[in-house]
Design a protein around this motif. Structure first.
Motif, PDB file in Angstrom:
ATOM      1  N   ASN A   4       0.825  -1.209   0.000  1.00 15.95           N
ATOM      2  CA  ASN A   4       0.000   0.000   0.000  1.00 15.95           C
ATOM      3  C   ASN A   4       0.857   1.257   0.000  1.00 15.95           C
ATOM      4  O   ASN A   4       0.558   2.220  -0.712  1.00 15.95           O
ATOM      5  CB  ASN A   4      -0.924  -0.011   1.219  1.00 15.95           C
ATOM      6  N   VAL A   5       1.929   1.243   0.772  1.00 16.99           N
ATOM      7  CA  VAL A   5       2.783   2.424   0.875  1.00 16.99           C
ATOM      8  C   VAL A   5       3.650   2.583  -0.367  1.00 16.99           C
ATOM      9  O   VAL A   5       3.827   3.695  -0.883  1.00 16.99           O
ATOM     10  CB  VAL A   5       3.649   2.354   2.148  1.00 16.99           C
ATOM     11  N   VAL A   6       4.189   1.466  -0.879  1.00  9.79           N
ATOM     12  CA  VAL A   6       5.140   1.542  -1.987  1.00  9.79           C
ATOM     13  C   VAL A   6       4.436   1.705  -3.334  1.00  9.79           C
ATOM     14  O   VAL A   6       4.779   2.593  -4.136  1.00  9.79           O
ATOM     15  CB  VAL A   6       6.043   0.296  -2.000  1.00  9.79           C
ATOM     16  N   LEU A   7       3.448   0.857  -3.606  1.00  8.77           N
ATOM     17  CA  LEU A   7       2.834   0.831  -4.927  1.00  8.77           C
ATOM     18  C   LEU A   7       1.648   1.782  -5.064  1.00  8.77           C
ATOM     19  O   LEU A   7       1.346   2.233  -6.175  1.00  8.77           O
ATOM     20  CB  LEU A   7       2.382  -0.597  -5.269  1.00  8.77           C
ATOM     21  N   GLN A   8       0.968   2.067  -3.976  1.00  6.55           N
ATOM     22  CA  GLN A   8      -0.230   2.899  -4.061  1.00  6.55           C
ATOM     23  C   GLN A   8      -0.021   4.282  -3.457  1.00  6.55           C
ATOM     24  O   GLN A   8      -0.996   5.019  -3.285  1.00  6.55           O
ATOM     25  CB  GLN A   8      -1.401   2.191  -3.371  1.00  6.55           C
ATOM     26  N   ASP A   9       1.217   4.593  -3.111  1.00  5.30           N
ATOM     27  CA  ASP A   9       1.553   5.911  -2.573  1.00  5.30           C
ATOM     28  C   ASP A   9       0.725   6.252  -1.341  1.00  5.30           C
ATOM     29  O   ASP A   9       0.301   7.399  -1.138  1.00  5.30           O
ATOM     30  CB  ASP A   9       1.366   7.003  -3.642  1.00  5.30           C
ATOM     31  N   GLY A  10       0.473   5.242  -0.508  1.00  5.59           N
ATOM     32  CA  GLY A  10      -0.258   5.485   0.728  1.00  5.59           C
ATOM     33  C   GLY A  10       0.631   6.109   1.786  1.00  5.59           C
ATOM     34  O   GLY A  10       1.864   6.077   1.696  1.00  5.59           O
ATOM     35  N   THR A  11       0.008   6.693   2.785  1.00  5.38           N
ATOM     36  CA  THR A  11       0.742   7.313   3.881  1.00  5.38           C
ATOM     37  C   THR A  11       0.902   6.313   5.011  1.00  5.38           C
ATOM     38  O   THR A  11      -0.102   5.760   5.482  1.00  5.38           O
ATOM     39  CB  THR A  11       0.001   8.555   4.398  1.00  5.38           C
ATOM     40  N   PRO A  12       2.128   6.051   5.456  1.00  2.37           N
ATOM     41  CA  PRO A  12       2.310   5.079   6.547  1.00  2.37           C
ATOM     42  C   PRO A  12       1.535   5.444   7.808  1.00  2.37           C
ATOM     43  O   PRO A  12       0.933   4.584   8.454  1.00  2.37           O
ATOM     44  CB  PRO A  12       3.821   5.105   6.784  1.00  2.37           C
ATOM     45  N   GLY A  13       1.543   6.722   8.163  1.00  7.50           N
ATOM     46  CA  GLY A  13       0.832   7.140   9.365  1.00  7.50           C
ATOM     47  C   GLY A  13      -0.663   6.914   9.269  1.00  7.50           C
ATOM     48  O   GLY A  13      -1.300   6.450  10.213  1.00  7.50           O
ATOM     49  N   ALA A  14      -1.239   7.226   8.106  1.00 11.61           N
ATOM     50  CA  ALA A  14      -2.677   7.031   7.922  1.00 11.61           C
ATOM     51  C   ALA A  14      -3.039   5.551   7.926  1.00 11.61           C
ATOM     52  O   ALA A  14      -4.080   5.158   8.463  1.00 11.61           O
ATOM     53  CB  ALA A  14      -3.118   7.683   6.613  1.00 11.61           C
ATOM     54  N   TYR A  15      -2.174   4.734   7.348  1.00 14.66           N
ATOM     55  CA  TYR A  15      -2.434   3.286   7.318  1.00 14.66           C
ATOM     56  C   TYR A  15      -2.466   2.728   8.738  1.00 14.66           C
ATOM     57  O   TYR A  15      -3.352   1.962   9.106  1.00 14.66           O
ATOM     58  CB  TYR A  15      -1.361   2.589   6.490  1.00 14.66           C
ATOM     59  N   LEU A  16      -1.481   3.107   9.557  1.00 13.94           N
ATOM     60  CA  LEU A  16      -1.411   2.596  10.912  1.00 13.94           C
ATOM     61  C   LEU A  16      -2.486   3.202  11.810  1.00 13.94           C
ATOM     62  O   LEU A  16      -3.035   2.518  12.677  1.00 13.94           O
ATOM     63  CB  LEU A  16      -0.021   2.864  11.506  1.00 13.94           C
ATOM     64  N   ALA A  17      -2.784   4.475  11.611  1.00 11.58           N
ATOM     65  CA  ALA A  17      -3.765   5.134  12.464  1.00 11.58           C
ATOM     66  C   ALA A  17      -5.178   4.618  12.242  1.00 11.58           C
ATOM     67  O   ALA A  17      -6.017   4.698  13.141  1.00 11.58           O
ATOM     68  CB  ALA A  17      -3.724   6.641  12.228  1.00 11.58           C
ATOM     69  N   SER A  18      -5.447   4.070  11.057  1.00  5.19           N
ATOM     70  CA  SER A  18      -6.808   3.604  10.767  1.00  5.19           C
ATOM     71  C   SER A  18      -7.106   2.236  11.370  1.00  5.19           C
ATOM     72  O   SER A  18      -8.245   1.767  11.263  1.00  5.19           O
ATOM     73  CB  SER A  18      -7.021   3.546   9.250  1.00  5.19           C
ATOM     74  N   PHE A  19      -6.088   1.582  11.973  1.00  2.00           N
ATOM     75  CA  PHE A  19      -6.334   0.274  12.571  1.00  2.00           C
ATOM     76  C   PHE A  19      -7.471   0.327  13.571  1.00  2.00           C
ATOM     77  O   PHE A  19      -8.367  -0.524  13.593  1.00  2.00           O
ATOM     78  CB  PHE A  19      -5.071  -0.240  13.264  1.00  2.00           C
ATOM     79  N   SER A  20      -7.429   1.319  14.437  1.00  3.51           N
ATOM     80  CA  SER A  20      -8.416   1.400  15.517  1.00  3.51           C
ATOM     81  C   SER A  20      -9.748   1.972  15.059  1.00  3.51           C
ATOM     82  O   SER A  20     -10.693   2.035  15.850  1.00  3.51           O
ATOM     83  CB  SER A  20      -7.870   2.271  16.654  1.00  3.51           C
ATOM     84  N   ALA A  21      -9.850   2.391  13.794  1.00  2.58           N
ATOM     85  CA  ALA A  21     -11.095   2.976  13.314  1.00  2.58           C
ATOM     86  C   ALA A  21     -12.185   1.916  13.144  1.00  2.58           C
ATOM     87  O   ALA A  21     -13.337   2.124  13.515  1.00  2.58           O
ATOM     88  CB  ALA A  21     -10.860   3.705  11.993  1.00  2.58           C
ATOM     89  N   LEU A  22     -11.825   0.773  12.574  1.00  2.00           N
ATOM     90  CA  LEU A  22     -12.793  -0.285  12.324  1.00  2.00           C
ATOM     91  C   LEU A  22     -12.430  -1.598  13.004  1.00  2.00           C
ATOM     92  O   LEU A  22     -13.311  -2.377  13.354  1.00  2.00           O
ATOM     93  CB  LEU A  22     -12.940  -0.530  10.808  1.00  2.00           C
ATOM     94  N   ALA A  23     -11.128  -1.869  13.160  1.00  2.00           N
ATOM     95  CA  ALA A  23     -10.698  -3.139  13.744  1.00  2.00           C
ATOM     96  C   ALA A  23     -10.872  -3.117  15.256  1.00  2.00           C
ATOM     97  O   ALA A  23     -10.780  -2.069  15.903  1.00  2.00           O
ATOM     98  CB  ALA A  23      -9.242  -3.412  13.386  1.00  2.00           C
ATOM     99  N   GLN A  24     -11.123  -4.288  15.836  1.00  2.00           N
ATOM    100  CA  GLN A  24     -11.273  -4.431  17.276  1.00  2.00           C
ATOM    101  C   GLN A  24     -10.771  -5.803  17.699  1.00  2.00           C
ATOM    102  O   GLN A  24     -10.543  -6.689  16.868  1.00  2.00           O
ATOM    103  CB  GLN A  24     -12.731  -4.235  17.687  1.00  2.00           C
ATOM    104  N   LEU A  25     -10.582  -5.981  19.013  1.00  2.00           N
ATOM    105  CA  LEU A  25      -9.988  -7.213  19.528  1.00  2.00           C
ATOM    106  C   LEU A  25     -10.805  -8.461  19.197  1.00  2.00           C
ATOM    107  O   LEU A  25     -10.222  -9.510  18.895  1.00  2.00           O
ATOM    108  CB  LEU A  25      -9.780  -7.090  21.037  1.00  2.00           C
ATOM    109  N   PRO A  26     -12.147  -8.429  19.257  1.00  2.00           N
ATOM    110  CA  PRO A  26     -12.909  -9.639  18.877  1.00  2.00           C
ATOM    111  C   PRO A  26     -12.619 -10.140  17.464  1.00  2.00           C
ATOM    112  O   PRO A  26     -12.814 -11.329  17.192  1.00  2.00           O
ATOM    113  CB  PRO A  26     -14.368  -9.189  19.026  1.00  2.00           C
ATOM    114  N   ASP A  27     -12.154  -9.263  16.572  1.00  2.00           N
ATOM    115  CA  ASP A  27     -11.793  -9.723  15.222  1.00  2.00           C
ATOM    116  C   ASP A  27     -10.642 -10.721  15.273  1.00  2.00           C
ATOM    117  O   ASP A  27     -10.605 -11.688  14.511  1.00  2.00           O
ATOM    118  CB  ASP A  27     -11.407  -8.531  14.346  1.00  2.00           C
ATOM    119  N   LEU A  28      -9.695 -10.480  16.182  1.00  2.00           N
ATOM    120  CA  LEU A  28      -8.587 -11.415  16.338  1.00  2.00           C
ATOM    121  C   LEU A  28      -9.048 -12.711  16.983  1.00  2.00           C
ATOM    122  O   LEU A  28      -8.602 -13.796  16.605  1.00  2.00           O
ATOM    123  CB  LEU A  28      -7.479 -10.771  17.173  1.00  2.00           C
TER     124      LEU A  28
END
Length: 263
Positions: free
Chosen positions: A172-196
């Motif tokens: 995502n960061v290399v090929l799609q020019d994504g932002t590393p900070g935005a990628y990591l910060a969005s983890f808590s937006a939708l993901a939660q512990l029950p998913d694991l």
């Protein structure tokens, strides 16, 4: 008055085989709590299944995560929600991709080896000899292999999750020019512990299914050595079909019970 030949009910063979498979699964559960437990056999099977599945699983997880990242990234860009790329990729990998990849590797590599081993023992009449000597082959041979498949499936699921998320992040960061900070910060937006947790539960159940199906086909080969090869192929195909069906049921139950973030 003439007596006709009684014809078997259509599909009775499949129903009989299904009943025997469920009976073996129940017998495995019961024999798991019987003593003595075959600790040495269990450790040996864990090591063997891990040795034949770790490298293929890691190699499959990398492109799997990359494909998920590329597909979801393009879709999310079209929807204008680039900030949720990381969360969507993590949910797809952890909830769905990781347990399925793990189960396919355990069934394809470990399960086929279990089926071939038990099938060879069966055609050499070792299983019958154990029964004559009063040794329960389910407790002695099947239970350690099924438990080993379950344990390794849970551990491999964690490996696939980590490798898949890392692969998704890099692509995502290399090929799609994504932002590393935005990628990591969005983890808590939708993901939660029950998913694991649901991911690990799926891996545990998938490992049990793969072990039981492989053991069942290995204990019931037909036609000598050629039948063992056919049993191995059948065990892999049957396991794959059951995995996708059970995955659908578990996912539907999870989504109906656990409230999702953002909904």
């Amino acid at each position: 008055m003439t007596t006709g030949t009684v014809r078997p009910f259509p599909g009775s063979g499949a129903l009989r085989e299904t009943g025997r498979l469920f009976a073996l699964a129940l017998d495995v559960i019961v024999q798991t709590f019987r003593r003595p437990f075959q600790v040495r056999e269990f450790i040996q099977q864990c090591w063997f299944i891990a040795s034949v599945t770790i490298l293929p699983t890691a190699l499959v997880a990398i492109p799997f995560g990359a494909v998920v990242a590329l597909q979801l990234g393009n879709l999310i860009v079209q929807l204008g929600a680039q900030s949720f790329t990381g969360a969507a990729a993590v949910l797809a990998i952890i909830q769905q991709a990781a347990p399925l990849v793990t189960a396919l590797m355990v069934a394809g590599a470990g399960g086929s080896a279990i089926c071939a081993d038990l099938g060879a023992r069966t055609i050499r009449e070792e299983i019958d000899a154990m029964k004559v000597l009063g040794v329960n082959p389910i407790q002695r041979l099947v239970v350690p292999r099924v438990l080993a498949a379950m344990v390794i499936a849970v551990l491999l699921n964690g490996l696939v999750s980590v490798v898949g998320v890392l692969g998704s992040y890099v692509f995502n960061v290399v090929l799609q020019d994504g932002t590393p900070g935005a990628y990591l910060a969005s983890f808590s937006a939708l993901a939660q512990l029950p998913d694991l947790w649901i991911s690990e539960i799926k891996a545990l159940i998938f490992g049990f299914i793969a072990g039981v199906v492989a053991a069942y086909r290995g204990l019931n080969p037909r036609g000598g050595p050629k039948g063992v090869g056919d049993a191995v192929n059948q065990s892999v195909v049957i396991t794959f079909l059951l995995l996708f069906f059970v995955n659908f049921v578990l996912t539907a139950v999870y989504l109906s019970i656990v409230p999702q973030k953002g909904s």
